[in-house]
Design a protein around this motif. Sequence first.
Motif, short mmCIF file in Angstrom:
data_model
loop_
_atom_site.label_atom_id
_atom_site.label_comp_id
_atom_site.label_asym_id
_atom_site.label_seq_id
_atom_site.Cartn_x
_atom_site.Cartn_y
_atom_site.Cartn_z
N UNK A 41 0.82 -1.22 0.00
CA UNK A 41 0.00 0.00 0.00
C UNK A 41 0.85 1.26 0.00
N UNK A 42 2.06 1.17 0.50
CA UNK A 42 2.96 2.31 0.51
C UNK A 42 4.31 1.89 -0.06
N UNK A 43 5.04 2.88 -0.58
CA UNK A 43 6.31 2.57 -1.22
C UNK A 43 7.11 3.86 -1.35
N UNK A 44 8.43 3.73 -1.29
CA UNK A 44 9.31 4.87 -1.50
C UNK A 44 10.41 4.47 -2.47
N UNK A 45 10.73 5.34 -3.44
CA UNK A 45 11.82 5.04 -4.37
C UNK A 45 13.21 5.17 -3.75
N UNK A 46 13.30 5.61 -2.51
CA UNK A 46 14.60 5.74 -1.85
C UNK A 46 15.08 4.37 -1.38
N UNK A 47 16.40 4.28 -1.19
CA UNK A 47 17.01 3.02 -0.77
C UNK A 47 17.55 3.13 0.65
N UNK A 48 16.75 3.66 1.53
CA UNK A 48 17.22 3.90 2.90
C UNK A 48 17.19 2.62 3.72
N UNK A 49 18.18 2.43 4.59
CA UNK A 49 18.08 1.33 5.56
C UNK A 49 17.05 1.70 6.61
N UNK A 50 16.55 0.72 7.31
CA UNK A 50 15.59 1.01 8.38
C UNK A 50 16.31 1.67 9.55
N UNK A 51 15.58 2.48 10.30
CA UNK A 51 16.17 3.10 11.49
C UNK A 51 16.62 2.02 12.48
N UNK A 52 15.89 0.91 12.48
CA UNK A 52 16.25 -0.17 13.39
C UNK A 52 17.64 -0.73 13.05
N UNK A 53 17.90 -0.93 11.74
CA UNK A 53 19.21 -1.46 11.35
C UNK A 53 20.33 -0.47 11.67
N UNK A 54 20.06 0.84 11.46
CA UNK A 54 21.05 1.86 11.82
C UNK A 54 21.30 1.84 13.33
N UNK A 55 20.22 1.71 14.10
CA UNK A 55 20.35 1.69 15.56
C UNK A 55 21.14 0.47 16.02
#
Length: 441
Positions: A340-354
């Motif tokens: 239902x939602x989507x972003x063309x960016x390739x960002x890692x999740x905040x959880x993986x960064x944390x």
Amino acid sequence: MDELSRNDQTTNRVKGVLEAVEIVLLSGLTGQEDNLDGTKGTPPSNTVPNNCNSDYFKPLRWGVDSLYLSYPGQLSEVVDKELRSLKTLAQERKDLAAKAQYSLDGHIFEVKDKSSGLFPFTIEDNSFQIRLSASHAKALPMAYVKVSSHYLAYKTPPDAESHLRSLLYPLGEISPPNVSRIDLFVDFASNEDMESWTRSAWVTKASGLSQFVEHQTFTGWSIGAGGVVMARLYNKRIEIQKSNKLYLEPLWREAGWDGESNVWRLEFQLKSELLKQLGFTSLPGIEGNLNGIWRYLMTDWLKLTIPSQTDKTRSRWPVHPLWNLLAATDWKTQGGPLLRTYSPSRVPSEESVARRALTSLASIGALRGLSNFDDAVDALEDAMYKCLDGQAFDLGITHNALFQEKVEILQRKYNTRLNPPLPEVEDKTFAKEYRRQTQGY
């Protein structure tokens, strides 16, 4: 255990599901549709009736996983010049490479410092990898595009192609695309032992056949690798842990997955050579004949059978019940839920960064003997500042300017924001002038 005993066990086990398979197949024999050769045939069924053993087979999703499109046309000279300048920028020092971005209707593409083949330019985000030919190229298509599997979990192939075409129009003159490759898949849950049959059970036109094991766990089969058609039957739950395609799990749950069972994927990779042989090169042509293409793949090109010890003619061996169920996929129906939602960016999740930051925090705590969280945060902040300050000193810039450059590098990689452009200066002096205007010397 010898092969005869394994085949006997397979035969006994599948007898218990044959009746359910017959119910599934008979439920689909309610009408007629065109085969690839124009003759009439019985349509498959895409759902398992309530009285079928859903522990044995539960379809979850089916559709197109990868799509490669080739757009005839010609790149404009203006875009050629822009991309050539950005590619050169991407090949300079990291602080300048961060400016190598190209914006198109909400997509912030990373301009790659290298391309491949005869296409000099490559731009990429989470939705599309677009390779572009030079403006003077006549024999090449203007664009060769890979549509990502993530985007195809959000948009149907026709909708994805329509959006892609709108992005390509400003770049030059283009014509409707040809399909260079398309991957068809079915995701399903099953308690079938996918290692229970031997290699001889596969009846195929392909020459190569392999099976794979990771850490003593059977992960799947591969048939026809390197050919114009390749098939894979593999454990998708194991695969997504490596590919990070965890967005599939909510879609499986929405389709009725219990969250515990193994999810397997049957996937066919079809290259342009085969598509041309079948008479389909356009996306609408393929979309309108997926049932016929699937029937060809599941009956003529590859079959999973129950080997017979009394009949040496492999073409007469009974088809495995799992294969009958997979062959019953109806490609004229919607292949399960979409994102239902989507972003063309390739960002890692905040959880993986944390998680990565927490590992660094624990490391500094271990180095300095600090078990208190707040004390470790202070120590890590101090260490990071010293590191940043030392790097900035070596480059002759302020630590804030260096940190901004590091952020911009990741913004380009993640396709999150368009970085401030370089000042308009001559190519030979733009690096020096950029430093002077932004760092003040």
